[in-house]
Design a protein around this motif. Sequence first.
Motif, PDB file in Angstrom:
ATOM      1  N   ARG A  39       0.847  -1.210   0.000  1.00 14.92           N
ATOM      2  CA  ARG A  39       0.000   0.000   0.000  1.00 14.92           C
ATOM      3  C   ARG A  39       0.883   1.262   0.000  1.00 14.92           C
ATOM      4  O   ARG A  39       0.971   1.987   0.997  1.00 14.92           O
ATOM      5  CB  ARG A  39      -0.940   0.014   1.201  1.00 14.92           C
ATOM      6  N   PRO A  40       1.588   1.508  -1.117  1.00 14.84           N
ATOM      7  CA  PRO A  40       2.509   2.650  -1.190  1.00 14.84           C
ATOM      8  C   PRO A  40       1.832   3.963  -0.816  1.00 14.84           C
ATOM      9  O   PRO A  40       0.742   4.275  -1.286  1.00 14.84           O
ATOM     10  CB  PRO A  40       2.958   2.641  -2.662  1.00 14.84           C
ATOM     11  N   GLY A  41       2.498   4.709   0.052  1.00 16.60           N
ATOM     12  CA  GLY A  41       1.954   5.957   0.560  1.00 16.60           C
ATOM     13  C   GLY A  41       1.444   5.820   1.971  1.00 16.60           C
ATOM     14  O   GLY A  41       1.258   6.826   2.669  1.00 16.60           O
ATOM     15  N   SER A  42       1.227   4.581   2.411  1.00 16.20           N
ATOM     16  CA  SER A  42       0.737   4.365   3.772  1.00 16.20           C
ATOM     17  C   SER A  42       1.837   4.628   4.804  1.00 16.20           C
ATOM     18  O   SER A  42       1.561   4.896   5.972  1.00 16.20           O
ATOM     19  CB  SER A  42       0.207   2.941   3.931  1.00 16.20           C
ATOM     20  N   SER A  43       3.093   4.530   4.365  1.00 11.42           N
ATOM     21  CA  SER A  43       4.242   4.821   5.215  1.00 11.42           C
ATOM     22  C   SER A  43       5.444   5.069   4.316  1.00 11.42           C
ATOM     23  O   SER A  43       5.402   4.789   3.114  1.00 11.42           O
ATOM     24  CB  SER A  43       4.522   3.656   6.169  1.00 11.42           C
ATOM     25  N   LEU A  44       6.517   5.566   4.897  1.00  9.10           N
ATOM     26  CA  LEU A  44       7.730   5.778   4.110  1.00  9.10           C
ATOM     27  C   LEU A  44       8.283   4.444   3.626  1.00  9.10           C
ATOM     28  O   LEU A  44       8.684   4.300   2.464  1.00  9.10           O
ATOM     29  CB  LEU A  44       8.788   6.509   4.955  1.00  9.10           C
ATOM     30  N   PHE A  45       8.274   3.453   4.511  1.00  6.67           N
ATOM     31  CA  PHE A  45       8.794   2.133   4.158  1.00  6.67           C
ATOM     32  C   PHE A  45       8.032   1.508   3.000  1.00  6.67           C
ATOM     33  O   PHE A  45       8.617   0.747   2.206  1.00  6.67           O
ATOM     34  CB  PHE A  45       8.722   1.206   5.380  1.00  6.67           C
ATOM     35  N   SER A  46       6.739   1.792   2.881  1.00  7.14           N
ATOM     36  CA  SER A  46       5.898   1.132   1.877  1.00  7.14           C
ATOM     37  C   SER A  46       6.404   1.316   0.447  1.00  7.14           C
ATOM     38  O   SER A  46       6.098   0.508  -0.433  1.00  7.14           O
ATOM     39  CB  SER A  46       4.457   1.635   1.983  1.00  7.14           C
ATOM     40  N   TRP A  47       7.188   2.384   0.220  1.00 12.59           N
ATOM     41  CA  TRP A  47       7.709   2.618  -1.126  1.00 12.59           C
ATOM     42  C   TRP A  47       8.894   1.721  -1.448  1.00 12.59           C
ATOM     43  O   TRP A  47       9.178   1.454  -2.616  1.00 12.59           O
ATOM     44  CB  TRP A  47       8.121   4.080  -1.276  1.00 12.59           C
ATOM     45  N   HIS A  48       9.602   1.272  -0.417  1.00 16.25           N
ATOM     46  CA  HIS A  48      10.806   0.463  -0.642  1.00 16.25           C
ATOM     47  C   HIS A  48      10.520  -0.856  -1.368  1.00 16.25           C
ATOM     48  O   HIS A  48      11.137  -1.118  -2.418  1.00 16.25           O
ATOM     49  CB  HIS A  48      11.518   0.199   0.688  1.00 16.25           C
ATOM     50  N   PRO A  49       9.623  -1.698  -0.866  1.00 15.26           N
ATOM     51  CA  PRO A  49       9.391  -2.968  -1.577  1.00 15.26           C
ATOM     52  C   PRO A  49       8.826  -2.774  -2.978  1.00 15.26           C
ATOM     53  O   PRO A  49       9.167  -3.527  -3.904  1.00 15.26           O
ATOM     54  CB  PRO A  49       8.407  -3.720  -0.668  1.00 15.26           C
ATOM     55  N   LEU A  50       7.980  -1.761  -3.162  1.00 23.03           N
ATOM     56  CA  LEU A  50       7.417  -1.524  -4.488  1.00 23.03           C
ATOM     57  C   LEU A  50       8.487  -1.108  -5.481  1.00 23.03           C
ATOM     58  O   LEU A  50       8.564  -1.642  -6.600  1.00 23.03           O
ATOM     59  CB  LEU A  50       6.326  -0.458  -4.420  1.00 23.03           C
ATOM     60  N   LEU A  51       9.340  -0.171  -5.092  1.00 24.56           N
ATOM     61  CA  LEU A  51      10.385   0.317  -5.996  1.00 24.56           C
ATOM     62  C   LEU A  51      11.385  -0.787  -6.349  1.00 24.56           C
ATOM     63  O   LEU A  51      11.818  -0.902  -7.502  1.00 24.56           O
ATOM     64  CB  LEU A  51      11.108   1.508  -5.355  1.00 24.56           C
ATOM     65  N   MET A  52      11.725  -1.613  -5.373  1.00 22.68           N
ATOM     66  CA  MET A  52      12.662  -2.695  -5.645  1.00 22.68           C
ATOM     67  C   MET A  52      12.032  -3.766  -6.538  1.00 22.68           C
ATOM     68  O   MET A  52      12.700  -4.332  -7.412  1.00 22.68           O
ATOM     69  CB  MET A  52      13.141  -3.320  -4.327  1.00 22.68           C
ATOM     70  N   ALA A  53      10.747  -4.043  -6.320  1.00 26.03           N
ATOM     71  CA  ALA A  53      10.055  -5.010  -7.176  1.00 26.03           C
ATOM     72  C   ALA A  53       9.947  -4.476  -8.604  1.00 26.03           C
ATOM     73  O   ALA A  53      10.115  -5.228  -9.568  1.00 26.03           O
ATOM     74  CB  ALA A  53       8.669  -5.306  -6.605  1.00 26.03           C
ATOM     75  N   LEU A  54       9.672  -3.192  -8.748  1.00 26.37           N
ATOM     76  CA  LEU A  54       9.614  -2.589 -10.082  1.00 26.37           C
ATOM     77  C   LEU A  54      10.977  -2.652 -10.765  1.00 26.37           C
ATOM     78  O   LEU A  54      11.074  -2.958 -11.952  1.00 26.37           O
ATOM     79  CB  LEU A  54       9.150  -1.132  -9.981  1.00 26.37           C
ATOM     80  N   ALA A  55      12.035  -2.379  -9.994  1.00 26.14           N
ATOM     81  CA  ALA A  55      13.382  -2.344 -10.562  1.00 26.14           C
ATOM     82  C   ALA A  55      13.835  -3.712 -11.036  1.00 26.14           C
ATOM     83  O   ALA A  55      14.228  -3.884 -12.201  1.00 26.14           O
ATOM     84  CB  ALA A  55      14.365  -1.789  -9.532  1.00 26.14           C
ATOM     85  N   PHE A  56      13.775  -4.700 -10.134  1.00 25.62           N
ATOM     86  CA  PHE A  56      14.396  -5.992 -10.432  1.00 25.62           C
ATOM     87  C   PHE A  56      13.434  -7.036 -10.990  1.00 25.62           C
ATOM     88  O   PHE A  56      13.872  -7.986 -11.631  1.00 25.62           O
ATOM     89  CB  PHE A  56      15.078  -6.537  -9.178  1.00 25.62           C
ATOM     90  N   SER A  57      12.143  -6.866 -10.750  1.00 24.66           N
ATOM     91  CA  SER A  57      11.187  -7.846 -11.279  1.00 24.66           C
ATOM     92  C   SER A  57      10.603  -7.403 -12.612  1.00 24.66           C
ATOM     93  O   SER A  57      10.530  -8.201 -13.548  1.00 24.66           O
ATOM     94  CB  SER A  57      10.045  -8.079 -10.285  1.00 24.66           C
ATOM     95  N   PHE A  58      10.205  -6.145 -12.715  1.00 23.01           N
ATOM     96  CA  PHE A  58       9.544  -5.690 -13.932  1.00 23.01           C
ATOM     97  C   PHE A  58      10.511  -5.069 -14.940  1.00 23.01           C
ATOM     98  O   PHE A  58      10.737  -5.607 -16.026  1.00 23.01           O
ATOM     99  CB  PHE A  58       8.442  -4.695 -13.597  1.00 23.01           C
TER     100      PHE A  58
END
Length: 222
Positions: A39-58
């Motif tokens: 749930r990006p935006g719910s906390s500062l940390f929430s952006w970390h897993p999304l950005l890393m998944a976008l970078a290395f998975s997508f």
Amino acid sequence: MALTAETESRLYRSLRVASGAAAHLVALGFPAAVAVLARPGSSLFSWHPLLMALAFSFLMTEALLIFSPETSLLRSFSRKVRVRAHWALQLLALLCALLGLGIITYNKHLNGKGHFVTWHGLTGLLAVLYAGGQCAGGVLLLYPKLMKNWTLAKLKLYHATSGLVGYLLGCASLMLGMCSLWFTTAVTGASWYLAMLCPLLTSLVIMNQVSNAYLYRKRSQH
């Protein structure tokens, strides 16, 4: 009854097409699932897993699949277009990875936690630094005259092999991240194992693509 060489070739090609299609779906589906979970935006940390998944998975997966003769989304375009798209996707992947690294570093600083004290953190840091070096090394393919003792074909081969190592580092970081308390608390049972299979599947597809490119180069030399 034994299969003919032509039948084996068609079967092998069909398997490559199917695995490539699965890799495309996983490359997009995994970050989407992480976005729902974090749930990006719910906390500062929430952006970390999304950005890393976008970078290395997508982004990085699609950047490498661009050169697949069977499953590239741009296979009808010229190689020059595919190379430019590869560059764009790789740079976006690096940007997302750097942002993800910066966010988790700042978040740990705010919470008084140690930096890079886990295998996930160390592998993630190495993957991001490696991605930066790989992008810088790609410049040599644009200006091969800088490496006078190296042929362009050899530079391409080493760049692809080096890129595979970097990609595997990124996937390893994702898999270690799925062993974290945050992920294992939210994802349990069969769903956790399915999530772990995502970077594993794309890694196998990319390794197969790179190895086939190497074998093709070896055959063309004889």
